[in-house]
Write a protein that holds these residues in place. Structure first.
Motif, PDB file in Angstrom:
ATOM      1  N   PHE A  10     -11.585  -2.837   1.535  1.00  0.00           N
ATOM      2  CA  PHE A  10     -10.600  -3.744   0.946  1.00  0.00           C
ATOM      3  C   PHE A  10      -9.250  -3.049   0.783  1.00  0.00           C
ATOM      4  CE2 PHE A  10      -9.212  -6.244  -2.996  1.00  0.00           C
ATOM      5  CZ  PHE A  10      -8.649  -7.240  -2.232  1.00  0.00           C
ATOM      6  N   ARG A  11      -9.244  -1.808   0.302  1.00  0.00           N
ATOM      7  CA  ARG A  11      -7.975  -1.084   0.124  1.00  0.00           C
ATOM      8  C   ARG A  11      -7.282  -0.871   1.463  1.00  0.00           C
ATOM      9  NH1 ARG A  11      -7.941   5.118  -1.552  1.00  0.00           N
ATOM     10  NH2 ARG A  11      -8.666   5.127   0.610  1.00  0.00           N
ATOM     11  N   ASN A  12      -8.020  -0.470   2.474  1.00  0.00           N
ATOM     12  CA  ASN A  12      -7.418  -0.242   3.790  1.00  0.00           C
ATOM     13  C   ASN A  12      -6.888  -1.543   4.382  1.00  0.00           C
ATOM     14  OD1 ASN A  12      -8.094   2.460   3.595  1.00  0.00           O
ATOM     15  ND2 ASN A  12     -10.031   2.225   4.723  1.00  0.00           N
ATOM     16  N   ALA A  13      -7.626  -2.641   4.189  1.00  0.00           N
ATOM     17  CA  ALA A  13      -7.174  -3.929   4.718  1.00  0.00           C
ATOM     18  C   ALA A  13      -5.902  -4.397   4.017  1.00  0.00           C
ATOM     19  CB  ALA A  13      -8.277  -4.969   4.571  1.00  0.00           C
ATOM     20  N   ILE A  14      -5.799  -4.162   2.710  1.00  0.00           N
ATOM     21  CA  ILE A  14      -4.585  -4.537   1.977  1.00  0.00           C
ATOM     22  C   ILE A  14      -3.404  -3.695   2.446  1.00  0.00           C
ATOM     23  CG2 ILE A  14      -3.483  -4.435  -0.301  1.00  0.00           C
ATOM     24  CD1 ILE A  14      -5.213  -6.842  -0.040  1.00  0.00           C
TER      25      ILE A  14
END
Length: 737
Positions: free
Chosen positions: A690-694
């Protein structure tokens, strides 16, 4: 008389003792008038808010009880410090009386809940009876100093009985109650009170004083026994917090509809006045059979011989097991064993026919391929052997069966919501609000709100009837609790099910299973920023169709993964109760790490036993009734309970906006995230994904939000004078020119 002389001191020649004895007789006669219906208007028995007592001087119940007990407590404590103890008898008597009334005062201050009033003359009468009887016993014992000791010493027996009474009250041991006389056992505090009276009688020097003082000390509990609804069979006027007390329940053929009109209110006040005590009672659903119930609460057994309970005689050696443990054991048996066991005795017939046992069998063996046949037992029989299954056979008549556990299960399944549980509606309601105003007033401060007029363009509002949904979905199966079943079968179940925890259709994949359902609604404009969407198909479950009959719903929980949510009602009405993150609802016990939550078995049980506990809180819960076409916004971290007041269909979605992104990331990064994260198979790596996608979709967003969060914390912190002139890092003063 020779026997009495061996047990008691001779009566001391005292005018005071004689006078007090006469006054005690008068007080006793006044108390016995309770039998004839002339009440002392004691708050435990009378509704003093009725017009009959409108002109009488009334005190709040808690103050009245303190006035009744405190003088006697003062006398007991004073006797310990002023009078010469004169030996173990005086010390034991004075200590027993002091402990007894100290316990009563502590119960008034910290244990019991009061909302009514007491008539002043009743307070005075009760106060004097306690005060006079206590003073008489202490003074009579004081006068016995120097007299010849009785030949039979009963101090040890008195101490043992006193300790038994304390243990019986503290540990709630039924054996203590069963060994007392029938009349005294009828009172809820009789083991403690009667033990005090027995001890006092063994130690005081006069038999008349013993008899009168014992009766007077026990009088309120005797009044309770003599005037309770068990004998008069009148509608109880006191709110009941559990079904262990006597209940006389009759189904109402035409119950008055509850007042569901919205009450628009703004922010919750810091403190609200206490509510007046009103006449309340339980009402059963109109569908409840008029046939007498086989199981009764244990409270109905208090005035009967304990051996009259058919439960114990029919269980044999297993009678020592609790009802809950016995049902757990029976849950290990197969259907054939349960059927055989039900023929052993009336008791096993009741336990082996417990509906949740057969529900588990249906779920395990038939899955969702069943047609509900009025009861889970009949459903199982017709599902396993449809040809050989007989029509509904006449049930065996069961009498004198008492069980709190079984009765509460039945009561929760057949009880209607009380009007007082529905009347509070203190959520803010908004219509036509801009997105900016919603973010500023509700999403940013994390406050719930009810939105009106958001669903008018949804095709589902007109299309989603039972017939339409059953036709469109056809043979598609939806998740309903532990099984999957078609909508046609579920609607058949919902029409006739009457159980404590109805199956609740809660399916996260409805839009994939039936694409037409996904196109019949759109996300309201306030909730369209959903950052979890950057994960695509790997995002956790986030939307559900919710269908359930009246009485179904969700017990207290916090939405998964620290997300916020919205819930839109397409058909029906829902009752909401919400607590902010920092306040755990009464009766709810989360584990320290938040992975598990212990709460009452059913929603109705929580309302019966815990809803009243928060009515006097300074920060009361946010409550509302959400109707067709309305949407409730549930901020992240808020505890909430939802119960359907009628057959309902709804859509709910969880989402992550910029205002809540940091909370979600912190939640997913917790050390025990693998236990807390839900709705996805990859719980361990969800944070990194999720952090990388954001960061890929919105570069720098996380850093900007963290910087803003630090600035807000800095702005909220107010520096004192010394903090402004000292260097926190160097530890010295700062000088600036």
């Amino acid at each position: 008389m020779s026997i009495l002389s061996r047990l008691l001191f001779p009566p001391p020649p005292s005018l005071f003792i004689t006078t007090m004895s006469v006054m005690s007789f008068v007080g006793l006669l006044n108390g016995l008038s309770e039998v004839r219906g002339k009440h002392l208007r004691y708050s435990k028995f009378m509704n003093t808010n009725s017009p009959t007592y409108g002109k009488e001087i009334k005190l709040p119940s808690r103050i009245g009880m303190l006035v009744a007990y405190t003088p006697a407590l003062i006398v007991g404590l004073a006797s310990l410090s002023i009078l010469d103890t004169g030996g173990p008898r005086c010390l034991l008597l004075n200590s027993a009386l002091s402990v007894h009334f100290f316990k009563r005062v502590v119960e008034v201050l910290f244990v019991h809940q009061y909302s009514g009033h007491m008539i002043l003359d009743s307070v005075i009468a009760i106060c004097l009876s306690y005060f006079i009887s206590t003073l008489t016993m202490i003074y009579a014992q004081h006068l016995s100093q120097g007299m010849e000791e009785p030949s039979v010493d009963l101090k040890s027996a008195g101490i043992i009985l006193f300790l038994i009474g304390i243990t019986g009250k503290t540990m709630n041991l039924e054996i203590v109650k069963l060994h007392f006389d029938r009349v005294w056992r009828g009172a809820s505090l009789s083991p403690w009170l009667l033990s005090c009276c027995i001890l006092a009688g063994l130690l005081v020097p006069s038999l008349p004083v013993f008899i009168l003082s014992s009766l007077l000390l026990q009088m309120p509990s005797v009044f309770h026994c003599l005037t309770s609804p068990r004998l008069k069979r009148k509608k109880p006027k006191k709110r009941r917090r559990n079904p262990t007390k006597t209940l006389t329940l009759n189904p109402s053929p035409k119950p008055p509809p509850p007042n569901l009109a919205p009450q628009v209110s703004g922010r919750e006040e810091a403190e609200e006045p206490l509510e007046e005590e009103v006449e309340v009672g339980f009402k059963l659903k109109p569908s409840v059979s008029s046939r007498p119930l086989a199981v009764q609460p244990l409270g109905n057994l208090f005035l009967l011989d304990p051996c009259a309970n058919a439960r114990n005689s029919g269980l044999g050696a297993l009678r020592v097991l609790s009802d809950e443990l016995l049902l757990d054991i029976l849950g290990l048996l197969c259907s054939r064993d349960l059927a055989v066991l039900s023929a052993v005795s009336h008791s096993f017939y009741v336990f082996a026919g417990h509906e949740p046992l057969w529900r588990n069998l249906v779920v395990e063996e038939l899955k969702g391929d069943f047609l509900f046949d009025g009861s889970w037992k009949s459903t199982y029989v017709s599902g396993i052997a449809p040809r050989s299954a007989p029509s509904h056979a006449a049930a065996i008549t069961i009498r004198n069966f008492y069980s709190d556990y079984l009765f509460q299960s039945w009561l929760c399944a057949n009880l209607e919501m009380k009007p007082e549980w529905l009347e509070r509606d203190n959520i803010e309601r908004r219509r036509g609000m801009s997105v900016e105003e919603f973010v500023e007033s509700f999403e940013e401060p994390n406050r719930p709100v009810l939105l009106e007029g958001c669903l008018e363009s949804w095709p589902a509002m007109d299309k989603w009837t039972r017939e339409h949904l059953a036709k469109v979905c056809g043979d598609v199966k939806f998740a309903a609790g532990p099984v999957e079943m078609t909508l046609e079968r579920y609607f058949c179940y919902a029409d006739s099910a009457r159980e404590e925890r109805p199956l609740y259709l809660f399916d996260p994949n409805f839009a994939k299973k039936v694409p037409e359902m996904g196109s019949d609604y759109e996300v309201p404009v306030y909730f369209r920023e959903d950052l979890f969407s950057v994960l695509g198909e790997e995002r956790p479950d986030y939307r559900w169709v919710i269908i359930g009959p009246a009485g179904s719903g969700s017990s207290f929980h916090v939405d998964p993964n620290s997300t916020s949510a919205w819930n839109a009602v397409i058909k029906g009405t829902k009752k909401w109760v919400m607590f902010p993150p920092e306040i755990v609802p009464p009766g709810v016990h989360p584990s320290p790490d938040g992975a598990e939550v212990a709460c009452p078995v059913s929603i109705m049980e929580w309302f019966m036993n815990f809803y009243g506990a928060c009515k006097n809180w300074k920060r009361r819960p946010i409550e509302c009734i959400c109707r067709t076409g309305e949407v409730v916004f549930v901020p992240n971290g808020w505890w909430h309970l939802v119960i359907n007041l009628e057959d309902s269909v709804a859509i709910t979605q969880n989402y992550v906006s910029r205002r809540n992104l940091l909370n979600v990331l912190d939640f997913l990064e917790r050390p025990n995230a693998s236990e807390l994260v839900s709705g996805t198979k990859d719980r361990v790596n969800l944070y990194e994904k999720f952090r990388n996608a954001i960061n890929a979709a919105f570069p720098g967003t996380i850093d900007q939000l963290r910087q803003k969060a630090r600035e807000k914390i800095t702005q909220k912190k107010k520096l004192t004078f010394w903090e402004s002139v000292t260097d926190a890092n160097a530890g010295g003063f700062k000088f600036s020119f």
